[in-house]
Scaffold this motif. Structure first.
Motif, PDB file in Angstrom:
ATOM      1  N   ILE A 192       0.874  -1.119  -0.135  1.00  0.00           N
ATOM      2  CA  ILE A 192       0.006   0.114  -0.012  1.00  0.00           C
ATOM      3  C   ILE A 192       0.857   1.306  -0.007  1.00  0.00           C
ATOM      4  N   MET A 193       2.033   1.228   0.727  1.00  0.00           N
ATOM      5  CA  MET A 193       2.955   2.511   0.827  1.00  0.00           C
ATOM      6  C   MET A 193       3.621   2.715  -0.514  1.00  0.00           C
ATOM      7  N   ASP A 194       3.981   1.704  -1.229  1.00  0.00           N
ATOM      8  CA  ASP A 194       4.495   1.782  -2.544  1.00  0.00           C
ATOM      9  C   ASP A 194       3.464   2.113  -3.581  1.00  0.00           C
ATOM     10  N   ASP A 195       2.211   1.951  -3.344  1.00  0.00           N
ATOM     11  CA  ASP A 195       1.436   2.553  -4.268  1.00  0.00           C
ATOM     12  C   ASP A 195       0.826   3.948  -4.064  1.00  0.00           C
ATOM     13  N   ILE A 196       1.186   4.170  -2.706  1.00  0.00           N
ATOM     14  CA  ILE A 196       1.056   5.728  -2.293  1.00  0.00           C
ATOM     15  C   ILE A 196       2.331   6.631  -2.831  1.00  0.00           C
ATOM     16  N   GLU A 197       3.588   6.087  -2.683  1.00  0.00           N
ATOM     17  CA  GLU A 197       4.562   6.944  -3.062  1.00  0.00           C
ATOM     18  C   GLU A 197       4.587   6.813  -4.524  1.00  0.00           C
ATOM     19  N   SER A 198       4.151   5.940  -5.123  1.00  0.00           N
ATOM     20  CA  SER A 198       4.333   5.707  -6.765  1.00  0.00           C
ATOM     21  C   SER A 198       3.280   6.738  -7.362  1.00  0.00           C
ATOM     22  N   GLY A 199       2.311   7.191  -6.781  1.00  0.00           N
ATOM     23  CA  GLY A 199       1.439   7.996  -7.322  1.00  0.00           C
ATOM     24  C   GLY A 199      -0.040   7.246  -7.546  1.00  0.00           C
ATOM     25  N   LYS A 200       0.218   5.763  -7.551  1.00  0.00           N
ATOM     26  CA  LYS A 200      -0.890   5.083  -7.929  1.00  0.00           C
ATOM     27  C   LYS A 200      -2.265   5.362  -7.017  1.00  0.00           C
ATOM     28  N   LEU A 201      -1.839   5.569  -5.714  1.00  0.00           N
ATOM     29  CA  LEU A 201      -2.899   5.907  -4.759  1.00  0.00           C
ATOM     30  C   LEU A 201      -2.627   7.425  -4.205  1.00  0.00           C
ATOM     31  N   SER A 202      -3.458   8.168  -3.953  1.00  0.00           N
ATOM     32  CA  SER A 202      -3.237   9.596  -3.483  1.00  0.00           C
ATOM     33  C   SER A 202      -4.339   9.901  -2.527  1.00  0.00           C
ATOM     34  N   SER A 203      -4.081  11.191  -1.840  1.00  0.00           N
ATOM     35  CA  SER A 203      -4.959  11.504  -0.847  1.00  0.00           C
ATOM     36  C   SER A 203      -6.570  11.504  -1.218  1.00  0.00           C
ATOM     37  N   GLY A 204      -7.211  11.017  -0.612  1.00  0.00           N
ATOM     38  CA  GLY A 204      -8.883  10.985  -0.491  1.00  0.00           C
ATOM     39  C   GLY A 204      -9.142   9.864  -1.511  1.00  0.00           C
ATOM     40  N   ASP A 205      -8.182   8.867  -1.889  1.00  0.00           N
ATOM     41  CA  ASP A 205      -8.607   7.644  -2.681  1.00  0.00           C
ATOM     42  C   ASP A 205      -8.795   6.733  -1.506  1.00  0.00           C
ATOM     43  N   LYS A 206     -10.075   5.896  -1.977  1.00  0.00           N
ATOM     44  CA  LYS A 206     -10.622   4.860  -1.169  1.00  0.00           C
ATOM     45  C   LYS A 206     -10.005   3.381  -1.178  1.00  0.00           C
ATOM     46  N   LEU A 207      -9.681   2.920  -0.152  1.00  0.00           N
ATOM     47  CA  LEU A 207      -8.834   1.503  -0.141  1.00  0.00           C
ATOM     48  C   LEU A 207      -9.967   0.620  -0.301  1.00  0.00           C
ATOM     49  N   PRO A 208      -9.587  -0.692  -1.178  1.00  0.00           N
ATOM     50  CA  PRO A 208     -10.492  -1.831  -0.796  1.00  0.00           C
ATOM     51  C   PRO A 208     -11.040  -2.117   0.605  1.00  0.00           C
ATOM     52  N   SER A 209     -11.782  -2.759   0.758  1.00  0.00           N
ATOM     53  CA  SER A 209     -12.347  -3.232   1.988  1.00  0.00           C
ATOM     54  C   SER A 209     -11.469  -4.249   2.843  1.00  0.00           C
ATOM     55  N   GLU A 210     -11.772  -4.803   4.085  1.00  0.00           N
ATOM     56  CA  GLU A 210     -11.070  -5.776   4.482  1.00  0.00           C
ATOM     57  C   GLU A 210     -11.152  -7.361   3.719  1.00  0.00           C
ATOM     58  N   ALA A 268     -18.336   4.448   5.307  1.00  0.00           N
ATOM     59  CA  ALA A 268     -18.052   4.742   4.116  1.00  0.00           C
ATOM     60  C   ALA A 268     -16.850   4.130   3.690  1.00  0.00           C
ATOM     61  N   GLY A 269     -15.904   3.622   4.586  1.00  0.00           N
ATOM     62  CA  GLY A 269     -14.751   2.949   4.274  1.00  0.00           C
ATOM     63  C   GLY A 269     -13.423   3.677   4.745  1.00  0.00           C
ATOM     64  N   THR A 270     -12.423   2.955   4.159  1.00  0.00           N
ATOM     65  CA  THR A 270     -11.146   3.506   4.324  1.00  0.00           C
ATOM     66  C   THR A 270     -10.474   4.373   3.230  1.00  0.00           C
ATOM     67  N   PHE A 271      -9.948   5.584   3.691  1.00  0.00           N
ATOM     68  CA  PHE A 271      -9.439   6.553   2.805  1.00  0.00           C
ATOM     69  C   PHE A 271      -8.011   6.856   2.881  1.00  0.00           C
ATOM     70  N   ILE A 272      -7.195   7.142   2.098  1.00  0.00           N
ATOM     71  CA  ILE A 272      -5.791   7.773   1.883  1.00  0.00           C
ATOM     72  C   ILE A 272      -5.975   8.992   2.641  1.00  0.00           C
ATOM     73  N   THR A 273      -5.031   9.461   3.516  1.00  0.00           N
ATOM     74  CA  THR A 273      -5.001  10.736   3.987  1.00  0.00           C
ATOM     75  C   THR A 273      -3.763  11.234   3.777  1.00  0.00           C
ATOM     76  N   ASN A 274      -2.594  10.406   4.371  1.00  0.00           N
ATOM     77  CA  ASN A 274      -1.264  10.635   4.159  1.00  0.00           C
ATOM     78  C   ASN A 274      -0.848  12.169   4.296  1.00  0.00           C
ATOM     79  N   LYS A 275      -1.401  12.701   5.483  1.00  0.00           N
ATOM     80  CA  LYS A 275      -1.302  14.149   5.654  1.00  0.00           C
ATOM     81  C   LYS A 275      -0.047  14.453   6.393  1.00  0.00           C
ATOM     82  N   LYS A 276       1.085  13.557   6.470  1.00  0.00           N
ATOM     83  CA  LYS A 276       2.205  13.789   7.256  1.00  0.00           C
ATOM     84  C   LYS A 276       2.840  15.231   7.099  1.00  0.00           C
ATOM     85  N   ILE A 277       3.171  15.916   8.041  1.00  0.00           N
ATOM     86  CA  ILE A 277       3.877  17.393   7.959  1.00  0.00           C
ATOM     87  C   ILE A 277       5.335  17.117   8.509  1.00  0.00           C
ATOM     88  N   GLU A 278       6.174  17.484   7.569  1.00  0.00           N
ATOM     89  CA  GLU A 278       7.394  17.148   7.874  1.00  0.00           C
ATOM     90  C   GLU A 278       8.169  18.445   8.537  1.00  0.00           C
TER      91      GLU A 278
END
Length: 243
Positions: free
Chosen positions: A19-37, A70-80
């Motif tokens: 999942i983290m690889d998909d986020i870092e590659s841009g395949k998943l971005s903030s607001g996207d919904k993940l598949p269910s469990e 609603a489900g699980t969504f990407i936030t990834n709002k880490k502030i460096e």
């Protein structure tokens, strides 16, 4: 997803890495919904318990947000935040294109106890002024900060500090005190009930405790600060030159 021996990476960590690889590659971005469990379990050949644990870990780390019904969504709002460069909170956030806000929670005067007196190099019992503030970024609370200053250096400063006031700017403009460096100490802590309420997190959530002593150009200890920062949305980093 396979495990070849007892020392191989646990399934939940493997799924988290995917999942983290998909986020870092841009395949998943903030607001996207993940598949269910159930869908994750079927897609990657793991149990629903493993999929649930993976999502719980990602939620604790501030990578995803679970919304009831609603489900699980990407936030990834880490502030460096740079652990090395000494700068004001406001300047730091503005430099990242974020909107900082500061709420003044309380102001009080007290006598310096021995431990505080040692940090500020003042006599035991010397009068200090304490500002307690809540730091927000884009209207999300990220930290509670207390600043302790010898009142002798800044008499009457309480008249000039309000919401969104830069303490360091007031020190420079009205008292000629320019803070140029700090010694900082960091450790893990857990939020109590009052801190959790202000930060809008669960009680006893893991947080970052940052303590610092700030110095002016002459080397005087001007401020001791103590902050409790949300670890789910803030990540500290440093950049070091090895040679």
């Amino acid at each position: 997803m396979e495990s070849h021996n007892r020392e191989s990476t646990p399934f939940y960590k493997q799924l988290k890495s995917i999942i983290m690889d998909d986020i870092e590659s841009g395949k998943l971005s903030s607001g996207d919904k993940l598949p269910s469990e159930r869908e994750l379990a079927e897609l990657y050949g793991v149990s629903r318990m493993t999929a649930r644990h993976t999502l719980s870990v990602l939620e604790r780390e501030g990578i995803v947000e679970r919304r009831v019904g609603a489900g699980t969504f990407i936030t990834n709002k880490k502030i460096e935040m740079d652990f090395i460069t000494f700068n004001s909170f406001t300047k730091n956030m503005l430099g990242k294109g974020l909107t900082p806000r500061t709420l003044l929670l309380s102001v009080r005067k007290e006598q310096a106890r021995p431990s505080l007196a040692r940090k500020l190099k003042v006599h035991d019992g010397e009068e200090v002024i304490v500002f307690k503030r809540l730091r927000l970024v884009d209207d999300t609370p990220v930290a509670i900060e207390e600043s302790f200053l010898p009142y002798l250096f800044c008499p009457g400063i309480e008249e000039h500090i309000a919401d969104n006031t830069s303490l360091y700017q007031v020190l420079e403009d009205l008292y000629g005190i320019i803070l140029v460096k700090a010694k900082e100490y960091m450790q893990v802590t857990f939020s109590d009930d009052s801190e959790s309420k202000l930060l809008r997190i669960k009680s006893e959530s893991p947080c970052i405790l940052l303590e610092a002593v700030a110095f002016d150009k002459t080397g005087r200890e001007i401020e001791f600060s103590k902050s409790i920062t949300r670890s789910d949305i803030v990540r500290y980093y440093s950049e070091l030159n090895l040679k």
